[in-house]
Scaffold this active site. Sequence first.
Site, PDB file in Angstrom:
ATOM      1  N   LYS A   1       0.855  -1.186   0.000  1.00 22.19           N
ATOM      2  CA  LYS A   1       0.000   0.000   0.000  1.00 22.19           C
ATOM      3  C   LYS A   1       0.892   1.237   0.000  1.00 22.19           C
ATOM      4  CE  LYS A   1      -4.054   1.866   2.486  1.00 22.19           C
ATOM      5  NZ  LYS A   1      -4.959   1.654   3.635  1.00 22.19           N
TER       6      LYS A   1
ATOM      7  N   SER B   1      -9.820   1.696   2.477  1.00 20.45           N
ATOM      8  CA  SER B   1      -8.900   2.448   1.642  1.00 20.45           C
ATOM      9  C   SER B   1      -7.818   1.622   0.961  1.00 20.45           C
ATOM     10  CB  SER B   1      -8.214   3.515   2.490  1.00 20.45           C
ATOM     11  OG  SER B   1      -7.370   2.905   3.454  1.00 20.45           O
TER      12      SER B   1
ATOM     13  N   SER C   1     -10.054  -0.618   6.739  1.00 21.17           N
ATOM     14  CA  SER C   1      -9.424  -0.391   5.437  1.00 21.17           C
ATOM     15  C   SER C   1      -8.694  -1.589   4.840  1.00 21.17           C
ATOM     16  CB  SER C   1      -8.461   0.791   5.516  1.00 21.17           C
ATOM     17  OG  SER C   1      -9.181   1.999   5.401  1.00 21.17           O
TER      18      SER C   1
END
Lengths: 486, 468
Positions: free
Chosen positions: A84, A159, A183
């Site tokens: 990420k 996210s 997330s």
Amino acid sequence: MSAAVPGSTPLSAARIAAAVRRGERSAVEVVEQHLAVIAEGEPQIHAFNAVMDDQARRAAALVDQRVAAGDDPGPLAGVPLALKDNLCTRGVPTTCSSRILEGWRPPYDATVVTRLVLAGAIPVGKTNLDEFAMGSSTENSAFGPTRNPHDQGRVPGGSSGGSAAAVAAGFAPLALGSDTGGSIRQPAALCGVVGLKPTYGRVSRYGLVAFASSLDQIGPLTSTVADAAVALEVIAGHDPLDSTSVPEPAPRLVSRLDEGVDGLRIGVVTELMGEGIASDVRRRVEAAAEALGAAGAKVDDVSVPAVTYGLSSYYLIAPAEASSNLARYDGVRYGLRVDAPTTAAMNTATRTAGFGDEVKRRIMLGTYALSAGYYDAYYGKAQKVRTLIIRDFATAYESFDLLLAPVSPTTAFPFGAKADPLTMYLSDVCTIPSNLAGDPAVSVPFGAGDDGLPIGVQVLAPALAEATMLRAAIVLEDAMAREVST
Amino acid sequence: MTEWETVIGLEVHCELATATKLFCGCRNAFGDEPNTNVCPVCLGLPGSLPVLNRGAVELAMRLGLALGCEVRPSLFHRKNYFYPDMPKDYQISQYDQPVNVDGVVELADGARIGVERAHLEEDTGKSSHVGGGGRIHEADHSLVDYNRAGVPLVEIVSRPDLRSSEQAKAYVNELRAVLLATGASDARMEEGSMRVDANISVRPVGSSVLGTRCEVKNLNSTRSLARAVDYEARRQIELLSAGEQVLQQTRHWDEADGRTSPLRSKEEAFDYRYFPEPDLVPLSPEPAWQAAVGEALPLLPAARRRRLAAATGAGAASVAMVVERGLDDLVLAALEAGGDPGRLMVHAEHDLAGATGALDATAFAGLTSMEAGGALTATQAKAVLAELVATGGDPEAVAGALGYEALPGEVLAGAVDAAIAANPAAWDRFLAGDAKVAGFFVGQVMKATAGKADGKAVTALLRQRAAS
Ligand SMILES: [Zn+2]
């Protein structure tokens, strides 16, 4: 579930590592294969902010050299890894999907990156996210949304949407995400992959660009439960660089996966099974409860009353911490700078141009919640609610070993469907309580909804009980495999 | 007309003398090349996290215990405000749960000034503004050195117990002595390792209500502190006497102009939005650690003053001076070796301002004994002491080498009698009670003995002769 996503690779991280360690496959070959899948699928999916082709090839060659020299590169030898883009990577741009970090290259690796690389994993790219991890759809990225590999007209969740999509699309068998209010788990559910949020402090946050420091936790997204266990064993364990890191070594997880759930007491959280949860999602949680019961667990309903206040508590605490964490993006030292006649005007111009609407919204909300005269009514009250949630979970865990709940109230939704922020915030209603309590939770793919899209169910555990949690997760995974094959 | 009283409280920031910074392993050093002692943590880079330096906690505790504070479990907060020299745009500081509370600074005159708290926090970087006279608003550009960012500070907050500029100065000097004694800080105001802000208000004498205060910043020496206190007190008294009000403000001291000017009003004060620092865990020093730190404390200035005063019976001012010079151990050792308390203190106060060099306690004691026994005059003793400091040795030998042979009693008596015989008119005046003539006779005897006579002994002999 029909896992026939175009270009997906059938190989799990565990199988790749086993083959590479035995010298049956080269890491270079594994990486080239995945880079080819990325090259084909990425233009449609947009899982990555950056693909690290060259670095990946070099790292793979090093792994192969070590195998050739008789060394063991580690439990993730040759496993392509998607990171990420809020995890710091030395020399590689780390953007948080925000314009404000334009041009910034960290001079250091996050602890998790160091540990994974030491275990033989090969970073292949930095994945897209909602800007600074604020969102549940990856639509809040400054670089455009990621598409759900199961239906490109729909969001991958967020996210960590890029990480979930990367695993679902076969770009990498292993990705890391961060989970502040769901997330990791929510995009995992929406993309049909496994997503695990460890106990707060289980995994070092050093090198994770902070959103809400008391809630943020890094965890793996994988295609199998076993892979999540391997990855967590590698990244967990005390880190002297993170004062909030649990002073314990990494837990043994893989060797305990097959212990089953016979005799475990598992509670279905009634407050998370009612209004607002789509009926197809609810049905899959009920099916999961049955599967666990069939495997020998004692399943019952349980009330955890305070979880209903989770959302409102979260949307004060997380923005409050974010308003402080994001203050440093002021144009003075790194990233974007928009020039102006005075320092204060430069700060304002930079932040106005550099942050997207959702980030600005949360900074304002958080600033307000911490302001003199409002602190007690907002931040102070939210912390009290947090204490209640912790207490109610503790009470539930007196009678139950694990809890069961939905992950996302619905399957993946179309782009733009939740343009109203409040509607979007409701996406996290089932995942937020674990963050507030600091407890671990995992999203396990468990079939599909009426629309044919993936549904995940959530197994929640008390602090540091990841091993027990994963035993239930793998029972669900096995049950699902049987359901699909029959 | 109203009589006014000045009320002062001081906030003193001191850099702790640790090897490394408060939350990272960077060197804590003054004067290095800018931006060389920096890392992701003290630069506040995204993803970095603070880790508390145990050494800084120990020094803070040492200071706290030295000030008689209660050392308590404490918590770090974030103090949020935008400033270019603050890398994270928040400062990690202790807020409502400081490590040290309720101490006292005991001044040389015995006054006890309350210390509300002494808490830990991190320092900021240092900005310099290029062009436009060095003020941020007119500068062409600004440079920031982050070497200082993250250096550990203690902020020592006094109670509003100080009543004059002199007392404020004395407080800062005393605090500095404690900081040096404990090794907590090198406490150099000129290098900025000790920084003082003053809260100043005035009120009618007899009132127990505090007046509206102003906080004065930019005090770079105890001299500017004293000047600023006097200026600010005068300014406030003038306002109040004219029927106007003092506005609660933060004010800037201008050393060149000798005046304060407003920086910001109460309404413009920052809202720091304090909240507990989530990246750190609560700090609760274990009792054994605390006890060990307390036991290792050196004797502190106030206790040393008490000890010296008790041993010598000297006055407060002399005692304070001798302790400030660090000569109390020498004096006490010389006293132990049989020295004369009064003379030891006189020499320590007046003749040993510089280093004590080769002087040891036995020699010091011997010197004062010789002096007390009349073997050396005060002037001779001073010369012998200088020699002992320079080269060491035995005071009798040194006195001998300098030709300070004590005059045998009969030689001195003979010289006195000779002087009386040679000056009958003067002797008559002496007998008539003209004490001033004694000086004349002392001078005559000195001349006759080549300066070896002790003036006091001569005067005593004159009185003896007059009485017989
Ligand atoms: Zn540093």
